[in-house]
Design a protein around this motif. Sequence first.
Motif, PDB file in Angstrom:
ATOM      1  N   ILE A  37      37.798  17.209  -9.141  1.00  0.00           N
ATOM      2  CA  ILE A  37      39.288  17.743  -9.021  1.00  0.00           C
ATOM      3  C   ILE A  37      39.842  17.425  -7.771  1.00  0.00           C
ATOM      4  N   PRO A  38      39.608  17.830  -6.427  1.00  0.00           N
ATOM      5  CA  PRO A  38      39.611  16.969  -5.122  1.00  0.00           C
ATOM      6  C   PRO A  38      39.553  15.711  -4.448  1.00  0.00           C
ATOM      7  N   ILE A  39      38.272  15.611  -5.169  1.00  0.00           N
ATOM      8  CA  ILE A  39      37.299  14.106  -4.848  1.00  0.00           C
ATOM      9  C   ILE A  39      38.527  13.235  -5.897  1.00  0.00           C
ATOM     10  N   CYS A  40      38.485  13.297  -6.731  1.00  0.00           N
ATOM     11  CA  CYS A  40      39.436  12.266  -7.485  1.00  0.00           C
ATOM     12  C   CYS A  40      41.246  12.416  -7.058  1.00  0.00           C
ATOM     13  N   SER A  41      40.974  13.296  -6.314  1.00  0.00           N
ATOM     14  CA  SER A  41      42.442  13.710  -6.051  1.00  0.00           C
ATOM     15  C   SER A  41      42.775  12.775  -4.461  1.00  0.00           C
ATOM     16  N   MET A  42      41.639  12.991  -3.759  1.00  0.00           N
ATOM     17  CA  MET A  42      41.252  12.235  -2.309  1.00  0.00           C
ATOM     18  C   MET A  42      41.447  10.980  -2.605  1.00  0.00           C
ATOM     19  N   VAL A  44      42.619   9.173  -4.758  1.00  0.00           N
ATOM     20  CA  VAL A  44      43.958   8.686  -5.975  1.00  0.00           C
ATOM     21  C   VAL A  44      44.446   8.284  -4.479  1.00  0.00           C
ATOM     22  N   LEU A  45      45.209   9.063  -3.668  1.00  0.00           N
ATOM     23  CA  LEU A  45      45.535   9.145  -2.246  1.00  0.00           C
ATOM     24  C   LEU A  45      45.118   8.654  -1.101  1.00  0.00           C
ATOM     25  N   ALA A  46      43.954   7.618  -1.102  1.00  0.00           N
ATOM     26  CA  ALA A  46      43.392   6.656  -0.033  1.00  0.00           C
ATOM     27  C   ALA A  46      43.748   5.745  -0.761  1.00  0.00           C
ATOM     28  N   VAL A  47      44.069   5.406  -1.989  1.00  0.00           N
ATOM     29  CA  VAL A  47      44.350   4.615  -2.361  1.00  0.00           C
ATOM     30  C   VAL A  47      45.823   3.644  -2.353  1.00  0.00           C
ATOM     31  N   ILE A  48      46.894   4.624  -2.707  1.00  0.00           N
ATOM     32  CA  ILE A  48      47.939   4.906  -2.930  1.00  0.00           C
ATOM     33  C   ILE A  48      48.366   4.511  -1.571  1.00  0.00           C
ATOM     34  N   LEU A  80      37.560  -0.928  -0.299  1.00  0.00           N
ATOM     35  CA  LEU A  80      36.658  -1.270  -0.463  1.00  0.00           C
ATOM     36  C   LEU A  80      35.973  -0.104  -0.546  1.00  0.00           C
ATOM     37  N   LEU A  81      35.940   0.918   0.185  1.00  0.00           N
ATOM     38  CA  LEU A  81      34.965   1.506   1.083  1.00  0.00           C
ATOM     39  C   LEU A  81      34.600   2.621  -0.697  1.00  0.00           C
ATOM     40  N   SER A  82      36.249   3.396  -1.058  1.00  0.00           N
ATOM     41  CA  SER A  82      36.561   4.550  -1.833  1.00  0.00           C
ATOM     42  C   SER A  82      36.038   4.038  -2.926  1.00  0.00           C
ATOM     43  N   THR A  83      36.658   2.599  -3.289  1.00  0.00           N
ATOM     44  CA  THR A  83      36.880   2.099  -4.862  1.00  0.00           C
ATOM     45  C   THR A  83      34.853   1.681  -5.135  1.00  0.00           C
ATOM     46  N   ALA A  84      34.193   1.646  -4.267  1.00  0.00           N
ATOM     47  CA  ALA A  84      32.796   0.709  -4.543  1.00  0.00           C
ATOM     48  C   ALA A  84      31.622   1.699  -5.291  1.00  0.00           C
ATOM     49  N   THR A  85      32.453   3.698  -4.156  1.00  0.00           N
ATOM     50  CA  THR A  85      31.929   4.925  -4.312  1.00  0.00           C
ATOM     51  C   THR A  85      32.362   5.905  -5.837  1.00  0.00           C
ATOM     52  N   VAL A 290      33.030   9.568   1.808  1.00  0.00           N
ATOM     53  CA  VAL A 290      33.694   8.024   1.606  1.00  0.00           C
ATOM     54  C   VAL A 290      35.324   8.727   0.015  1.00  0.00           C
ATOM     55  N   VAL A 291      35.410   9.405   1.003  1.00  0.00           N
ATOM     56  CA  VAL A 291      37.323   9.812   0.445  1.00  0.00           C
ATOM     57  C   VAL A 291      37.933  10.742   1.285  1.00  0.00           C
ATOM     58  N   VAL A 292      37.430  10.770   1.942  1.00  0.00           N
ATOM     59  CA  VAL A 292      37.811  12.015   3.241  1.00  0.00           C
ATOM     60  C   VAL A 292      38.718  11.243   4.121  1.00  0.00           C
ATOM     61  N   PRO A 293      37.456  10.416   4.947  1.00  0.00           N
ATOM     62  CA  PRO A 293      38.317   9.477   6.283  1.00  0.00           C
ATOM     63  C   PRO A 293      39.507   8.728   5.170  1.00  0.00           C
ATOM     64  N   PRO A 294      39.121   7.871   4.083  1.00  0.00           N
ATOM     65  CA  PRO A 294      40.224   7.124   3.678  1.00  0.00           C
ATOM     66  C   PRO A 294      41.194   7.658   3.087  1.00  0.00           C
TER      67      PRO A 294
END
Length: 323
Positions: A37-42, A44-48, A80-85, A290-294
């Motif tokens: 749940i937090p990983i998915c939320s982060m 989505v927020l990273a991409v947006i 790219l980093l978050s989407t690759a993982t 791979v999700v928090v910094p992005p």
Amino acid sequence: MLQEMAPFSYNHTNTQGMWYVLIGIPGLEDSHPWISIPICSMYVLAVIGNSFLIFLIVTERSLHEPMYFFLSMLASADVLLSTATAPKMLAIFWFQSMDISFGSCVSQMFFIHFIFVAESAILLAMAFDRYVAICHPLRYTTILTSSATGKIGIAAVVRSFIICLPFIFLVYRLGYCGRNIIPHSYCEHMGIARLACDSIKVNIIYGLTVALLSTGLDIVFIIMSYTMILCTVFQIPSWAARFKALNTCASHICVILMFYAPAFFSFFAHRFGGKTIPHHIHILVANLYVVVPPMLNPIIYGVKTKQIQDRVMLLFSFISTCC
């Protein structure tokens, strides 16, 4: 599922039909749905957030400066980093889709390391940008021209490709004889190499060399840049001018700490942590990395950079007026 696949034996030299099993976070399998749940939320927020930042920099002419061009490169690397993982990670957590072919695993490994090394070079370029802006302000526009900025970006990509390409050959040269379970949520170099029957000494040496001589040197040059920046800033007589100069660097320093601290923790803990640090902590930190910094990078730059704040407010006021 793992018991069914583990006994399967592969030809020692044939990698074409090999499949791996990514088990996610070992020891926390029952918590996978909650962790997702937090990983998915982060994610989505990273991409947006990063996509919006790129859009803002590309469309607003007032942001067509080297600092913001480098920022758009950083945002692209984060997406790219978050989407690759993250998509594969979430597939494991939600659907137990743990299987991945050898070729797909190697491809993911290459892109993760490639993006990491490129992002490190971009952070170095951003430190150089701040160094020129503060230490040599009169020469800023002549040193960091649009052409120079573009060449720096291309150099970061080319350097990263040259450094990371050998990882592919290093894992393909190894012989594999049946072990196919990777205790991780995504594929990385040492995770694949450790499944080999052959000696992985060359893989270990090259991995350490890349970490120390590419990313490590980037950190050294970043520290040198900020040392010279601080020396220049503290020679400014006005406290207000000092604060203004340091404030322009604050967001970049936050991003640097978020990028390198968890990356090096994961890197060295994976190799030398042994039994000191629980394995699930290694993997959990690697997943969050791979999700928090992005996710946080656009927020940090949005909060600390007045030009971006102004453009965001202007855009939202325009949208609200239209609605």
